[in-house]
Scaffold this motif. Structure first.
Motif, PDB file in Angstrom:
ATOM      1  N   VAL A 286       0.870  -1.189  -0.040  1.00  0.00           N
ATOM      2  CA  VAL A 286      -0.179   0.014  -0.025  1.00  0.00           C
ATOM      3  C   VAL A 286       0.940   1.276   0.119  1.00  0.00           C
ATOM      4  O   VAL A 286       1.872   1.481   0.808  1.00  0.00           O
ATOM      5  CB  VAL A 286      -0.850   0.101   1.243  1.00  0.00           C
ATOM      6  CG1 VAL A 286      -1.744   1.157   1.367  1.00  0.00           C
ATOM      7  CG2 VAL A 286      -1.902  -1.159   1.093  1.00  0.00           C
ATOM      8  N   PRO A 287       0.563   2.218  -0.778  1.00  0.00           N
ATOM      9  CA  PRO A 287       1.367   3.469  -0.861  1.00  0.00           C
ATOM     10  C   PRO A 287       1.419   4.149   0.558  1.00  0.00           C
ATOM     11  O   PRO A 287       0.452   3.977   1.153  1.00  0.00           O
ATOM     12  CB  PRO A 287       0.697   4.368  -2.006  1.00  0.00           C
ATOM     13  CG  PRO A 287       0.149   3.538  -3.016  1.00  0.00           C
ATOM     14  CD  PRO A 287      -0.237   2.454  -1.947  1.00  0.00           C
ATOM     15  N   SER A 288       2.561   4.773   0.705  1.00  0.00           N
ATOM     16  CA  SER A 288       2.792   5.316   1.988  1.00  0.00           C
ATOM     17  C   SER A 288       1.416   6.407   2.538  1.00  0.00           C
ATOM     18  O   SER A 288       1.091   6.117   3.725  1.00  0.00           O
ATOM     19  CB  SER A 288       3.966   6.106   2.233  1.00  0.00           C
ATOM     20  OG  SER A 288       5.207   5.470   2.025  1.00  0.00           O
ATOM     21  N   ASP A 289       1.173   7.342   1.693  1.00  0.00           N
ATOM     22  CA  ASP A 289       0.100   8.358   1.805  1.00  0.00           C
ATOM     23  C   ASP A 289      -1.258   7.437   2.281  1.00  0.00           C
ATOM     24  O   ASP A 289      -1.967   8.015   3.126  1.00  0.00           O
ATOM     25  CB  ASP A 289      -0.186   9.519   0.604  1.00  0.00           C
ATOM     26  CG  ASP A 289      -0.542   8.687  -0.540  1.00  0.00           C
ATOM     27  OD1 ASP A 289      -0.283   7.638  -0.684  1.00  0.00           O
ATOM     28  OD2 ASP A 289      -0.694   9.393  -1.569  1.00  0.00           O
ATOM     29  N   ILE A 290      -1.527   6.611   1.533  1.00  0.00           N
ATOM     30  CA  ILE A 290      -2.764   5.668   1.882  1.00  0.00           C
ATOM     31  C   ILE A 290      -2.583   5.058   2.909  1.00  0.00           C
ATOM     32  O   ILE A 290      -3.660   5.078   3.985  1.00  0.00           O
ATOM     33  CB  ILE A 290      -3.205   4.848   0.516  1.00  0.00           C
ATOM     34  CG1 ILE A 290      -3.442   5.549  -0.852  1.00  0.00           C
ATOM     35  CG2 ILE A 290      -4.365   3.998   0.710  1.00  0.00           C
ATOM     36  CD1 ILE A 290      -3.745   4.954  -1.920  1.00  0.00           C
ATOM     37  N   ALA A 291      -1.650   4.567   3.178  1.00  0.00           N
ATOM     38  CA  ALA A 291      -1.370   3.597   4.478  1.00  0.00           C
ATOM     39  C   ALA A 291      -1.306   4.444   5.572  1.00  0.00           C
ATOM     40  O   ALA A 291      -2.140   4.235   6.514  1.00  0.00           O
ATOM     41  CB  ALA A 291      -0.086   2.764   4.242  1.00  0.00           C
ATOM     42  N   GLU A 292      -0.811   5.706   5.631  1.00  0.00           N
ATOM     43  CA  GLU A 292      -1.138   6.410   6.927  1.00  0.00           C
ATOM     44  C   GLU A 292      -2.103   7.161   7.078  1.00  0.00           C
ATOM     45  O   GLU A 292      -2.578   7.155   8.267  1.00  0.00           O
ATOM     46  CB  GLU A 292       0.363   7.751   6.660  1.00  0.00           C
ATOM     47  CG  GLU A 292       1.633   7.101   6.897  1.00  0.00           C
ATOM     48  CD  GLU A 292       2.727   8.165   6.141  1.00  0.00           C
ATOM     49  OE1 GLU A 292       2.431   9.205   5.978  1.00  0.00           O
ATOM     50  OE2 GLU A 292       3.741   7.649   6.294  1.00  0.00           O
ATOM     51  N   ALA A 293      -2.819   7.501   5.925  1.00  0.00           N
ATOM     52  CA  ALA A 293      -4.211   8.216   6.251  1.00  0.00           C
ATOM     53  C   ALA A 293      -5.244   7.279   6.677  1.00  0.00           C
ATOM     54  O   ALA A 293      -5.936   7.536   7.595  1.00  0.00           O
ATOM     55  CB  ALA A 293      -4.387   8.721   4.858  1.00  0.00           C
ATOM     56  N   THR A 294      -5.138   5.832   5.890  1.00  0.00           N
ATOM     57  CA  THR A 294      -6.320   4.911   6.329  1.00  0.00           C
ATOM     58  C   THR A 294      -5.984   4.413   7.814  1.00  0.00           C
ATOM     59  O   THR A 294      -6.971   4.270   8.448  1.00  0.00           O
ATOM     60  CB  THR A 294      -6.173   3.821   5.355  1.00  0.00           C
ATOM     61  OG1 THR A 294      -6.267   4.301   4.066  1.00  0.00           O
ATOM     62  CG2 THR A 294      -7.320   2.927   5.416  1.00  0.00           C
ATOM     63  N   ILE A 295      -4.889   4.142   8.160  1.00  0.00           N
ATOM     64  CA  ILE A 295      -4.834   3.545   9.236  1.00  0.00           C
ATOM     65  C   ILE A 295      -4.892   4.478  10.577  1.00  0.00           C
ATOM     66  O   ILE A 295      -5.689   4.187  11.668  1.00  0.00           O
ATOM     67  CB  ILE A 295      -3.150   3.083   9.565  1.00  0.00           C
ATOM     68  CG1 ILE A 295      -2.991   1.859   8.681  1.00  0.00           C
ATOM     69  CG2 ILE A 295      -3.156   2.282  11.201  1.00  0.00           C
ATOM     70  CD1 ILE A 295      -3.873   0.647   8.542  1.00  0.00           C
ATOM     71  N   SER A 296      -4.200   5.732  10.396  1.00  0.00           N
ATOM     72  CA  SER A 296      -4.618   6.699  11.329  1.00  0.00           C
ATOM     73  C   SER A 296      -6.140   7.160  11.619  1.00  0.00           C
ATOM     74  O   SER A 296      -6.587   7.185  12.718  1.00  0.00           O
ATOM     75  CB  SER A 296      -3.954   7.913  10.969  1.00  0.00           C
ATOM     76  OG  SER A 296      -2.575   7.742  10.936  1.00  0.00           O
ATOM     77  N   LEU A 297      -6.844   7.229  10.524  1.00  0.00           N
ATOM     78  CA  LEU A 297      -8.483   7.549  10.410  1.00  0.00           C
ATOM     79  C   LEU A 297      -8.945   6.432  10.931  1.00  0.00           C
ATOM     80  O   LEU A 297     -10.037   6.493  11.645  1.00  0.00           O
ATOM     81  CB  LEU A 297      -8.709   7.925   9.059  1.00  0.00           C
ATOM     82  CG  LEU A 297      -8.206   9.220   8.555  1.00  0.00           C
ATOM     83  CD1 LEU A 297      -8.803   9.725   7.060  1.00  0.00           C
ATOM     84  CD2 LEU A 297      -8.850  10.414   9.324  1.00  0.00           C
ATOM     85  N   GLY A 298      -8.446   5.082  10.458  1.00  0.00           N
ATOM     86  CA  GLY A 298      -9.424   3.955  10.978  1.00  0.00           C
ATOM     87  C   GLY A 298      -9.401   3.802  12.614  1.00  0.00           C
ATOM     88  O   GLY A 298     -10.223   3.325  13.066  1.00  0.00           O
ATOM     89  N   THR A 299      -8.108   4.311  13.198  1.00  0.00           N
ATOM     90  CA  THR A 299      -8.175   4.004  14.545  1.00  0.00           C
ATOM     91  C   THR A 299      -9.427   4.541  15.330  1.00  0.00           C
ATOM     92  O   THR A 299      -9.676   4.365  16.374  1.00  0.00           O
ATOM     93  CB  THR A 299      -6.859   4.488  15.241  1.00  0.00           C
ATOM     94  OG1 THR A 299      -5.844   3.808  14.312  1.00  0.00           O
ATOM     95  CG2 THR A 299      -6.784   4.459  16.496  1.00  0.00           C
ATOM     96  N   SER A 300      -9.594   5.926  14.578  1.00  0.00           N
ATOM     97  CA  SER A 300     -10.701   6.484  15.333  1.00  0.00           C
ATOM     98  C   SER A 300     -12.137   6.403  14.607  1.00  0.00           C
ATOM     99  O   SER A 300     -13.277   6.170  15.431  1.00  0.00           O
ATOM    100  CB  SER A 300     -10.447   8.394  14.878  1.00  0.00           C
ATOM    101  OG  SER A 300      -9.388   8.674  15.793  1.00  0.00           O
TER     102      SER A 300
END
Length: 415
Positions: A286-300
């Motif tokens: 998964v590209p870095s920007d997608i991984a960081e956005a999805t996982i960070s937002l997903g936590t909330s």
């Protein structure tokens, strides 16, 4: 071992308190009711924390929001997929638990005496009137009542938006709300020290009054939830990976998902898994920007385990109070409330679980005195729920990658 115990210390103490309470209830039977006031004390402490907890948590989180430069396509895709997968989780949870009679209490008079369930005269309102009544109140003082939680949430959101839009002039209020959130966090933390005793006494009173039926009900919830969690993880997350990138997606997912999975079980904290989960998701390709956005937002904003847990909590109450679910409306209400109770408060940084449980009681029309029942259920399903919350975000990251980058978007690292 010490780290593991430290992570689960609160859960272990709560489970011990509940177990000891259940044993005392079985042994002493009706005499165990003498400790009910100690359980009521815990309930009262929870109830008085609800209103300030909601206000400070939601207002503070919105007031502090800063605009982040993210591709709109990533954000839109992420939230759409979060919503779809949450709906799937709620439906699966309902289908799995609906045929099972979790608890069968024959004597409704005992339930009435325990929870003071009284029939109130109601006025028939049309749909628009009911909506307005739920979302607002005609007196400010009513916001300090747990009977108007939806109105309180709406006002808290509006207040947070107002503070946010005030900009620099609203900084003092933002700091005040942030400070209030921290104070409420500590307040809830102090209450949690008494939780094993309070829940233990509450459990002893329930079992002493209703017999071992209620204890068996909690055991059923635990076993069924564990089984559903395992099946959901292996079946649906594999399916999500396959729908994203076929066999390559499945292979990449299961080759890298174990570190965040074990971290979630070891820490029992979604937030603690964010760095490990981002790293694992990037290794999936998964590209870095997608991984960081999805996982960070997903936590909330994305918690499959909590969504399924909300269904289990509601169905336990349905069985406990003998509520009928024979119409599409009643079934839709269970699914809708489960979804709302999960999505509406998952972004709340502190006390989200308690707020979610109060929403369930309010929207389903059950007495607030049943709150400790939902707290016990939340405790026994905590570990597998955290597991699904964490690994579900990784599967969503794969689907977002497919939407944003296309069929060739997965860049799997061969090493």
């Amino acid at each position: 071992m010490k780290k593991l115990f430290k992570s689960y210390k609160g859960t272990i103490l709560l489970l011990l308190g509940v177990l000891i309470g259940a044993i005392c209830g079985i042994v002493f039977q009706s005499d165990a009711v003498v400790v009910k006031p100690l359980g009521d004390l815990f309930l009262n402490l929870l109830l008085i924390s609800i209103v300030p907890l909601i206000f400070f948590s939601i207002s503070s989180s919105i007031a502090k929001m800063k605009e982040k430069k993210r591709l709109s396509k990533i954000l839109i895709s992420t939230f759409v997929i979060f919503l779809i997968t949450s709906i799937v989780a709620v439906v699966v949870g309902f289908v799995a638990i609906k045929p099972i009679n979790l608890v069968d209490v024959q004597d409704n008079e005992i339930i009435g005496s325990l929870f003071s369930t009284t029939e109130e005269e109601t006025v028939e309102l049309n749909l628009l009137e009911r909506t307005v009544e739920a979302l607002s109140t005609d007196e400010f003082v009513n916001l300090f009542s747990t009977e108007h939680l939806i109105a309180l949430i709406v006002v808290s959101m509006l207040f947070g938006i107002a503070v946010n839009k005030t900009g620099e002039k609203g900084k003092i209020m933002t700091d005040f709300l942030d400070s209030g959130s921290e104070v409420m966090y500590k307040f809830v933390e102090i209450i949690s020290y008494y939780a094993p005793i309070g829940l233990g006494c509450y459990m002893a009173s329930l079992v002493g009054t209703l017999g071992e039926t209620i204890a068996v009900g909690f055991l059923k919830v635990t076993i069924v939830y564990f089984l559903v969690s395992i099946l959901f993880m292996f079946v649906f997350y594999t399916l999500y990976a396959y729908l994203s990138f076929g066999k390559l997606g499945v292979k990449a997912y299961w080759k890298n998902i174990l570190p965040p999975a074990f971290t979630s079980l070891g820490t029992c904290s979604s937030a603690a898994c964010v760095p490990v989960n981002i790293k694992a998701t990037k290794k999936m390709g998964v590209p870095s920007d997608i991984a960081e956005a999805t996982i960070s937002l997903g936590t909330s904003f994305h918690k499959d385990g909590s969504a399924i847990g909300s269904v289990f909590k509601i169905m336990f109450l349905v069985c406990f109070f003998g509520t009928s679910l024979n119409s599409f409306w009643s079934i839709g209400q269970v699914l809708g409330v489960s979804l709302i109770a999960t999505l509406l408060v998952t972004a709340v940084p502190i006390g989200g679980g308690t707020i979610s449980e109060m929403l369930i009681l309010t929207l389903m029309g059950y007495p607030v005195a049943a709150l400790p029942i939902l707290t016990i259920i939340a405790t026994v399903i905590d570990a597998p729920a955290t597991l699904l919350n964490v690994v579900g975000d990784s599967s969503c990251a794969l689907m977002v990658t497919r939407v944003v980058e296309g069929r060739q978007g997965l860049k799997v690292k061969k090493n």
